[in-house]
Motif scaffolding. Structure first.
Motif, PDB file in Angstrom:
ATOM      1  N   ALA A  29      -8.093   8.155  23.946  1.00 55.36           N
ATOM      2  CA  ALA A  29      -6.799   8.812  24.115  1.00 55.36           C
ATOM      3  C   ALA A  29      -7.058  10.235  24.575  1.00 55.36           C
ATOM      4  O   ALA A  29      -7.079  11.169  23.792  1.00 55.36           O
ATOM      5  N   GLN A  31      -6.774  13.877  25.995  1.00 54.13           N
ATOM      6  CA  GLN A  31      -5.749  14.906  25.922  1.00 54.13           C
ATOM      7  C   GLN A  31      -5.742  15.703  27.220  1.00 54.13           C
ATOM      8  O   GLN A  31      -6.735  16.310  27.597  1.00 54.13           O
ATOM      9  N   ASP A  32      -4.617  15.667  27.913  1.00 55.16           N
ATOM     10  CA  ASP A  32      -4.497  16.449  29.140  1.00 55.16           C
ATOM     11  C   ASP A  32      -3.729  17.735  28.828  1.00 55.16           C
ATOM     12  O   ASP A  32      -3.813  18.233  27.713  1.00 55.16           O
ATOM     13  N   GLN A  33      -2.984  18.242  29.762  1.00 56.64           N
ATOM     14  CA  GLN A  33      -2.246  19.481  29.534  1.00 56.64           C
ATOM     15  C   GLN A  33      -1.189  19.336  28.445  1.00 56.64           C
ATOM     16  O   GLN A  33      -0.825  20.299  27.790  1.00 56.64           O
ATOM     17  N   ASP A  34      -0.711  18.130  28.247  1.00 59.09           N
ATOM     18  CA  ASP A  34       0.264  17.862  27.184  1.00 59.09           C
ATOM     19  C   ASP A  34      -0.506  17.492  25.925  1.00 59.09           C
ATOM     20  O   ASP A  34      -1.132  16.437  25.852  1.00 59.09           O
ATOM     21  N   GLU A  35      -0.466  18.355  24.937  1.00 60.80           N
ATOM     22  CA  GLU A  35      -1.249  18.128  23.724  1.00 60.80           C
ATOM     23  C   GLU A  35      -0.803  16.904  22.932  1.00 60.80           C
ATOM     24  O   GLU A  35      -1.519  16.424  22.070  1.00 60.80           O
ATOM     25  N   ARG A  36       0.363  16.356  23.242  1.00 64.57           N
ATOM     26  CA  ARG A  36       0.849  15.170  22.535  1.00 64.57           C
ATOM     27  C   ARG A  36       0.514  13.863  23.244  1.00 64.57           C
ATOM     28  O   ARG A  36       0.848  12.793  22.765  1.00 64.57           O
ATOM     29  N   SER A  37      -0.135  13.935  24.385  1.00 66.59           N
ATOM     30  CA  SER A  37      -0.432  12.703  25.129  1.00 66.59           C
ATOM     31  C   SER A  37      -1.274  11.712  24.313  1.00 66.59           C
ATOM     32  O   SER A  37      -0.992  10.510  24.359  1.00 66.59           O
ATOM     33  N   ARG A  40       1.092   9.703  22.003  1.00 64.91           N
ATOM     34  CA  ARG A  40       1.873   8.651  22.670  1.00 64.91           C
ATOM     35  C   ARG A  40       1.014   7.412  22.912  1.00 64.91           C
ATOM     36  O   ARG A  40       1.457   6.285  22.698  1.00 64.91           O
ATOM     37  N   VAL A  41      -0.221   7.616  23.358  1.00 69.78           N
ATOM     38  CA  VAL A  41      -1.134   6.489  23.601  1.00 69.78           C
ATOM     39  C   VAL A  41      -1.406   5.753  22.287  1.00 69.78           C
ATOM     40  O   VAL A  41      -1.373   4.524  22.228  1.00 69.78           O
TER      41      VAL A  41
END
Length: 97
Positions: A29, A31-37, A40-41
């Motif tokens: 999982a 983590q890109d620029q959105d720390e919540r990504s 969600r995965v």
């Protein structure tokens, strides 16, 4: 490349020392620029997996803790006493019923 190599090492050890326990599933999982990504995965993946299951979270300390705990509670995942760190990797075990 380092993460992939370490995961391959875990898979190799699992294959070498197989037991009556079912084969593990791995989920990266990122983590890109959105720390919540990663949350969600994780939510989508947990919703589709059969229960009971053991969920090992490795190096999830950069993910916002409150949303992560909400997802784990919604998915009926309770923290066990198994948590530590090895070679810079922090891990926690959750039992999901």
């Amino acid at each position: 490349h380092g993460q992939t190599g370490r995961l391959m090492g875990i898979a190799w050890e699992w294959q070498t020392h197989r037991s009556a326990v079912s084969d593990p599933l791995f989920l990266l999982a990122h983590q890109d620029q959105d720390e919540r990504s990663p949350i969600r995965v994780l939510r989508r993946s947990l919703a589709s997996l059969p229960r009971p299951l053991d969920l090992w979270l490795i190096n999830m300390q950069t993910v916002p803790e409150r949303p992560l705990q909400v997802v784990l509670k919604q998915q009926n995942c309770a923290a066990s006493d198994e948590h530590d760190s090895v070679d810079g990797y922090r891990y926690e075990l959750y039992r999901c019923g």
